[in-house]
Scaffold this motif. Sequence first.
Motif: not given
Length: 195
Positions: A155-159, A186-189, A194-195
């Motif tokens: 999860l932390e790797r995904m932001g 979404r703004r973090y992503w 993104g990925r």
Amino acid sequence: MSSPVSTPVSNFATPILTTNRLTLRPLAPGDAADLYAVFSDPAVVRYWSAEPWTSIACAEEAIASALACYREQSEVRFGIELAATGGLIGTVNLHHMFPKNRRCELGYALASAHWGKGYAVEALGAALDYGFHELRLNRVEADIDPRNAASSAVLERMGFRKEGYMPERWFVHGEMADTINYGLLRRYWDERGGR
């Protein structure tokens, strides 16, 4: 990693997404044996709020529930398939949708034989990208047992960011279990590409 290819029919229809090594697709009745293999493994459900499945009927019920969600267009439930073999190795779901608030919850599981190979990050990346950019979600939430270090790392790797701690929230496997709440905007992503 290639971009997801999506063919949504409506807001919550489950499309087919592809990555370099995976295909995320709707579950089907023929997936029962593979799905049972995933969720009957005590290692996989060690930190889930449910016991390991004890019969193939559990998988059949889960697939029937997924098919109902597809008909109702109420959730997005993916089977994670290895592109090289066609074998189903897990699931990732965008569920508990709150359209008015552009929010949902994330759930996922991966067969233990496939841990440590980056498949969870790959699958979650495709699902989250779809959620933020096709479904126009603003927020995705997840909750995990704080002892589940591997899931926390994913999860932390995904932001995702830790947002709260709830002691003794679940009674599972004969004991009270705590929860860490995670959130991803979404703004973090988008800020992290993104990925």
